[in-house]
Design a protein around this motif. Structure first.
Motif, mmCIF file in Angstrom:
data_model
loop_
_atom_site.group_PDB
_atom_site.id
_atom_site.type_symbol
_atom_site.label_atom_id
_atom_site.label_comp_id
_atom_site.label_asym_id
_atom_site.label_seq_id
_atom_site.Cartn_x
_atom_site.Cartn_y
_atom_site.Cartn_z
ATOM 1 N N HIS A 58 3.697 5.280 -9.313
ATOM 2 C CA HIS A 58 3.464 6.155 -7.910
ATOM 3 C C HIS A 58 4.711 7.162 -7.396
ATOM 4 C CE1 HIS A 58 1.662 6.902 -4.200
ATOM 5 N NE2 HIS A 58 2.704 6.405 -3.665
ATOM 6 N N THR A 109 3.142 6.630 1.700
ATOM 7 C CA THR A 109 3.704 8.119 1.317
ATOM 8 C C THR A 109 2.591 9.309 1.721
ATOM 9 O OG1 THR A 109 2.273 7.784 -0.953
ATOM 10 C CG2 THR A 109 4.623 7.374 -0.802
ATOM 11 N N ALA A 110 1.379 8.933 1.901
ATOM 12 C CA ALA A 110 0.463 9.961 2.543
ATOM 13 C C ALA A 110 0.669 10.098 4.071
ATOM 14 C CB ALA A 110 -0.824 9.457 2.664
ATOM 15 N N ARG A 155 3.412 -0.319 -11.022
ATOM 16 C CA ARG A 155 2.735 0.438 -9.785
ATOM 17 C C ARG A 155 3.688 1.088 -8.959
ATOM 18 N NH1 ARG A 155 0.733 -2.294 -5.845
ATOM 19 N NH2 ARG A 155 -0.442 -0.455 -5.155
ATOM 20 N N ASP A 185 0.798 -1.136 -0.111
ATOM 21 C CA ASP A 185 -0.007 0.101 0.013
ATOM 22 C C ASP A 185 0.964 1.192 0.091
ATOM 23 O OD1 ASP A 185 -2.106 1.801 0.206
ATOM 24 O OD2 ASP A 185 -2.753 1.123 2.159
ATOM 25 N N TRP A 186 1.536 1.457 -1.191
ATOM 26 C CA TRP A 186 2.349 2.659 -1.347
ATOM 27 C C TRP A 186 1.863 4.042 -1.068
ATOM 28 C CZ3 TRP A 186 5.835 -0.676 -1.494
ATOM 29 C CH2 TRP A 186 5.734 -1.893 -2.221
ATOM 30 N N GLU A 187 0.320 4.024 -1.512
ATOM 31 C CA GLU A 187 -0.465 5.463 -1.097
ATOM 32 C C GLU A 187 -0.546 5.802 0.216
ATOM 33 O OE1 GLU A 187 -1.313 2.863 -2.836
ATOM 34 O OE2 GLU A 187 -1.156 3.341 -4.984
ATOM 35 N N THR A 188 -0.613 4.566 1.077
ATOM 36 C CA THR A 188 -0.927 5.003 2.679
ATOM 37 C C THR A 188 0.495 5.357 3.086
ATOM 38 O OG1 THR A 188 -2.972 3.624 2.770
ATOM 39 C CG2 THR A 188 -1.741 4.182 4.795
#
Length: 1218
Positions: A580, A518-519, A576, A513-516
């Protein structure tokens, strides 16, 4: 099954022996008085089982185990008539009548071993025989079991009628093959699996086919189990092993039938109670009577099965679960686990569970593993947890200690068991107990780490729900908060890749879950700076794991080949990741640009990108410019080595010609180099004149440090700074103003300049003037480095030595083709440089003072490991120069002489150097070994050369002798050359020509190499010793010792006295061979380079010979000389006839001496040999009694070594020598 009076006492270790004595040793079958009376026409039957005299005295006559007679009188009459006819016939049944008799024991055995026959059909054929004649069918079954034991004997009807079971077994024991102790269940390979699986299936099908009738005929199974019980108590391993396996599988089948009968009985009882509860006029009396009769019959069947089960458990299991053979113990524990799970009402109690607990302490891996797997099956059932409560409390400590078992598979299954206990039981494991399992996620064994990862993930998931509700976070965000907290508290911050790999199988979705992630980093969601650093490290480890699809170094078992599905998943993850992180990586670099540790980790991300995507769209090209500018900015800000090396790796990748944007990247970084070069040149004149202040020195040093770091990725020859750096180094050496940063950076830049210049010369056609200039630069740099070797500054000294090793190898003969002009660049080290490099080894590699300083100063172990690694690098660099011919092989004496003393630290490197030197020149290598020992011997004063003072040299000689290998014919010439050089040194006359030879004691050391000589070489060397040694010296102890070592194999007696030989056979017990596991030393399997064409000359000590060469026809009469034995290449010794006739090849196994003819032909000796062979099949009872079920030292606790991330190569030697 009998219950223990006290549950706590049942677990006491002091009750183990009581249980063995109280349980009885005979197979017992109790019969109720209501059973049918047996009709015996042959009179009373003798007792069939007599395990031992003590058991006979304890057991009453009513409890004795006999083979019952069949219950049917008419069939018994037929059996009797058939038996009398067979007894009257002089011929026993032969194979000619097998077609009439049906299937035979041999047919059943072949069907079981083949694994291709239907076991149901085989059992049905046997049942047809049994239905015709019970005794004949029983004989076939018994002979099948005997055949499965590997015994040639056959049980006849007379033996069955007139002999006890113990007598039958004793008679069969004599029928074993005396030439081999092997039997079917110990056959290696796939045959073992087929035989074992066939026997197990046959036993299970047999019980299943007989469960409705023959199981209760009071003849077949009691007789069969009685014989199996007796065989299981035999001292013959084949009988004991096979009968135990068959009895345990029969027991398992009976347990299954008993459970089915109990269910049927409960069903019939419910029907009876329901019918009986009806009113009087609604009852069906006939149905009640039928149900009552069914219940009674089922109860009798259940009691009979329980009686047989109880007898088998007490007669076989209780004695064999602690057998001397681990395979037998494993069989017992495996079936016990099945019984506990299949019939918990009868077996799941503390009296049976204690056996599993005791066997957790077994010394053998299969037994412990089977215990843990059996417990896993029990803890998976929720209804069993209550009955396991006391067992869990008693043996939890042992199970926790087994997570560090020396066998990885046992430790893995133990962790899985503890996970079940944590999930299923109410109490579970305490936080302290869980703390014993958490560190295993960093174990080098991947299966162990994955099991610990599952355990850790289960604990993290139990905390995530409450944490997410309290902080109003998503499940994945809460997971990362908890995960980061665990990582920081574990205090293994250098092993994030191993933690991620441990959780990859169970938490792969969260870790991708790279989005979580980096967020959390960019939005400032309440993470501390330390937590952000930990999250970045874990995120980069997850990125690398997803992009490469391989575990970290140390957890790869061989070379893993990805299948198509794994490759497809890897490509998807890579795309992905690229999509990202391309826009977000510059933002992260901007935010954390001041932190060197975080920046060096973030710069690993581009290696996992699909870099071609930068040019796919115009939008992404903008992010490429941002990345290039951020890298340049980082280089300008930081001076840490780790950051500069990370930037250099990124620059090298982005400037690669395989990418279309490489020219843009190269232009950007060239501008950076020009700016740094201009900054350095500004202060260069002041530095050379010595007028620069501290700030100017620091600015120039940092600029030069950045240039030297980038020089590994970009060609720095265009900067024209080589001469300036060399002048700077010379001026600093002359003035003794040794600025570490400045001089190390200057050395590195000059070395990179020379490396790039050599590469450019190889890829082009340079002019002769350029080659001469480059060679002159190489000579000047080597002189500067040579002067640095004697400095007190450790960093400068070590850097100069490493660069010298690399450049001397790069500018050696092997670096270019002989036909090219590059041969003009070959630079050989001068004698003074060789001497200084050897002195560097003596002073800073083979030296322990620094270790003592670290211990005294209280430095951490990490500093000692770092220092040792640096020493190994220095030694490996020097050994490369030896192997590739840059240095002469004679220089290897400075390395070989420390082989024994520093074997723990450098043994693998020195051993590989020895091996490679033998490939280059075997004779020169042997002479170098001898020269090493001569130098050590010469260092000992003449008055102190006693055997005690030469002990260390002798140990070194023994180690070096073992390095010659076992191919004695291949090493003949090197060994003879070594002995000749050693004798020349020993008999060398003193300079004053007075007194004894001072080196004569060297022969004692030389004798350590005599055991590898072949007999012809021993004869020649003995003659040479006699001819060259002074006549008075032949009686000296050193000469006599060396002479005996040469004559050791020549004077062995070939005959022995007959009486003494027979006496020795009677008196010497047969020793059991124990398998000794040696810890293999680390070696390099592959060679560094093919260096077979390298010639290395060795200057041997001057030899003086006063013997003149004689004509050929006087070869026998004259004395042999050094030139005869060595210079002639051993022409006489290498003749084919001599090898085939008189030279035995060295045996690995010792063979017994040939016995006299009278002994071999003696009948008494033949009987005695047969008796001894029979004894080899039998094991002593005292050895079996010594095997305790619970051992204090099971050898199962061994700490798992945490993997190291210091090396990027799976082999340390590959990294050192590559």
């Amino acid at each position: 099954m009998e219950e223990e009076n006290s549950v706590l006492d049942s677990y006491g270790e002091e009750d183990m022996d009581d249980d063995f004595t109280d349980s009885g040793s005979d197979y017992e079958v109790t019969r109720k008085a209501t059973k049918r009376k047996q009709i015996s026409l042959l009179g009373p039957q003798p007792l069939k089982i007599t395990r031992n005299t003590a058991a006979k005295r304890v057991m009453s006559s009513s409890m004795s185990s006999t083979i019952p007679t069949p219950p049917d009188s008419s069939r018994q009459q037929q059996l009797y008539s058939r038996g009398t006819q067979r007894q009257g016939s002089s011929r026993p049944p032969t194979t000619e009548n097998r077609e009439n008799q049906g299937i035979s024991a041999e047919d059943i055995y072949n069907a079981v071993c083949s694994g291709k026959s239907s076991m149901v059909a085989v059992v049905d054929e046997w049942l047809d025989i049994y239905k015709q004649s019970q005794q004949a069918g029983l004989l076939v079954l018994i002979n099948f079991i005997v055949r499965s034991c590997g015994c040639k004997g056959v049980v006849t009807r007379d033996m069955l009628d007139n002999m006890q079971n113990a007598e039958i077994i004793s008679s069969l024991t004599k029928e074993f093959n005396e030439d081999s102790v092997a039997y079917p269940l110990c056959t290696p390979g796939p045959q073992l699996k087929r035989v074992k699986a066939g026997l197990c299936e046959f036993a299970q099908v047999l019980v299943k086919s007989c469960r409705n009738s023959l199981l209760y005929d009071e003849y077949l199974f009691p007789s069969l189990l009685a014989l199996l019980t007796g065989m299981s108590d035999s001292q013959v391993r084949a009988f004991r092993h096979t009968s135990t396996l068959f009895a345990m599988k029969l027991m398992t089948g009976m347990v299954e039938v008993a459970v089915l009968v109990s269910i049927q009985q409960q069903t019939a009882q419910r029907q009876y109670d329901m019918e009986n509860s009806k009113s009087l006029h609604e009852r069906a009396s006939d149905k009640l009577e039928g149900l009552q009769a069914t219940i009674k019959e089922l109860q009798e069947n259940r009691e009979e099965i329980s009686s047989m089960m109880n007898g088998t458990f007490r007669g076989v299991f209780v004695h064999r679960y602690r057998d001397l053979l681990p395979e037998i113990r494993t069989i017992c524990i495996e079936d016990l686990g099945i019984w506990l799970k299949m019939d918990p009402e009868d077996f799941l109690n503390d009296s049976c569970l204690k056996y599993l607990g005791w066997m957790l302490y077994d010394k053998q891996r299969p037994v412990r593993l089977q215990c843990v797997r059996a417990l896993q099956g029990l803890y998976q059932e929720k209804e069993f947890i209550g009955r396991l409560e006391l067992f869990t409390g008693r043996f939890k400590e042992r199970m926790l200690s087994m997570v560090l078992d020396k066998e990885p598979d046992v430790a893995v299954e133990t962790v899985n068991l503890l996970l079940l206990i944590q999930q299923k039981t109410e109490e579970g494991l305490s936080e302290e107990e869980c703390g014993c399992i958490y560190p295993l996620v960093y174990a080098s064994h991947r299966g162990m780490a994955a099991a610990a990862g599952r355990f850790l993930y289960n604990e993290l998931m139990s905390l995530i729900a409450s944490y997410s509700q309290e902080n109003e976070l998503s499940d994945n965000a809460a997971f990362f908060h908890v995960f980061i907290s665990f990582y920081i508290q574990s205090e293994f911050h250098e092993h994030g890749a191993y933690l991620v790999d441990s959780l990859w199988a169970v938490a792969g979705t969260e870790l991708r879950d790279w989005e979580t992630m980096t967020a959390l980093l960019l939005n400032d969601d309440g993470l501390t700076y330390e937590e952000e650093g930990a999250l970045i490290e874990l995120m980069m480890c997850a990125v690398i794991q997803a992009a490469r699809g391989l575990p970290p170094v140390g957890r790869i078992q061989g070379k893993k080949i990805l299948n198509m599905k794994e490759k497809k998943l890897q490509e998807q993850d890579r795309k992905r990741i690229t999509t990202h992180f391309i826009p977000l990586l510059p933002q992260l670099l901007v935010k954390y640009s001041a932190d060197a540790r975080i920046v060096s980790r973030l710069l690993k991300a581009p290696f996992s990108f699909d870099l071609e995507m930068y040019t796919s769209t115009t939008k992404l090209e903008r992010y490429l410019d941002l990345l290039l500018s951020q890298v340049c900015s980082i280089v300008s800000k930081h001076t840490e080595v780790t950051v500069l090396e990370a930037c250099a790796n990124v620059i090298n990748t982005l400037c690669s010609s395989c990418y279309t944007f490489s020219s843009r990247a190269h232009l950007e970084f060239s501008r950076l180099l020009d700016d740094l070069s201009e900054c350095f040149s500004t202060y260069l004149s002041d530095l050379l004149q010595g007028t620069a202040d501290d700030n100017e020195i620091y600015t120039a040093a940092t600029a030069l440090k950045r240039i030297s770091a980038l020089g590994s990725a970009i060609d720095p020859t265009g900067l024209k700074l080589f001469d300036s750096c060399v002048k700077l180094l010379k001026s600093r050496l002359e003035s003794r103003e040794l600025d570490k940063e400045l001089m190390v950076s200057a050395l590195r830049f000059a070395a990179f300049h020379l490396m790039w210049a050599k590469v450019n010369a190889a890829n082009s056609t340079p002019a002769e003037a350029e080659l001469n200039k480059l060679k002159k630069q190489m000579r000047s740099f080597c002189r500067v480095c040579q002067n640095c070797l004697s400095l007190d500054q450790t960093d400068i000294r070590d850097q100069a030595f490493e660069l010298l090793c690399d450049l001397l190898l790069l500018y050696s003969k092997i670096s270019g083709s002989p036909q090219t002009a590059l041969q003009a660049l070959v630079h050989l080290p001068s004698d003074s440089l060789r001497s200084d490099m050897a002195a560097f080894l003596m002073d800073y590699v083979f030296f322990d003072a620094e270790y003592a300083d670290l211990d005294a100063g209280g430095e951490e172990e990490e500093s000692m490991i770092f220092l040792l690694q640096k020493k190994r690098n220095h030694l490996a660099g020097f050994c490369k120069l030896l192997i590739y011919g840059v240095l002469d092989l004679s220089a290897a004496t400075d390395v070989f002489k420390h082989y024994s003393k520093y074997f723990k630290d450098f043994g693998d490197i020195i051993k590989e150097t020895l091996r490679q030197s033998k490939l280059i020149s075997p004779v020169q290598s042997a002479k170098t070994v001898c020269l090493t020992l001569q130098q050590l011997f010469s260092e000992v004063p003449a008055e102190e050369r006693s055997s005690q003072n030469l002990f260390e040299i002798s140990n070194l000689a023994k180690k070096l002798a073992m390095s010659f290998g076992v191919d004695l014919q291949h090493i003949r010439k090197p060994l003879v050359a070594l002995h000749m050089q050693g004798m020349d040194f020993a008999f060398r006359k003193p300079q004053d020509e007075e007194g004894q030879n001072p080196n004569i004691a060297f022969l004692e050391i030389l004798s350590d190499f005599s055991f590898k000589l072949l007999p012809p070489d021993r004869i020649r060397l003995t003659e040479f010793l006699t001819s060259n040694c002074p006549h008075a010296a032949l009686s000296w102890p050193s000469v006599r010792m060396y002479q005996r070592s040469l004559e050791g194999r020549l004077n062995k007696p070939r005959k022995q006295d007959e009486g003494s030989h027979i006496a020795s056979l009677h008196e010497t017990p047969v020793a059991k061979l124990r398998k000794v596991t040696r810890q293999a030393s680390t070696t390099v399997e592959g060679s560094w380079l093919d260096s077979s064409n390298i010639s290395s000359s060795l200057s041997t000590p001057a030899l003086t010979s006063t013997v003149q060469r004689q004509p050929t026809q006087q070869l026998v009469a004259r004395k042999p000389t050094h030139s005869d034995i060595v210079d002639s290449d051993l022409a006489e010794l290498e003749s084919e006839d001599e090898f085939s006739s008189g030279l035995p090849v060295r045996k690995v196994k010792a063979t017994s001496q040939r016995q006299p003819l009278s002994i071999r032909s003696s009948p008494s000796h033949r009987d005695m040999s047969s008796h001894l062979t029979l004894l080899s099949l039998i094991e002593d009872n005292d050895e079996e009694d010594r095997e305790e079920p619970e051992s204090e030292d099971s050898g199962s606790e061994s700490a798992y070594a945490l993997p190291s991330t210091r090396h990027t190569s799976a082999s340390v030697l590959d990294e050192l020598f590559d």
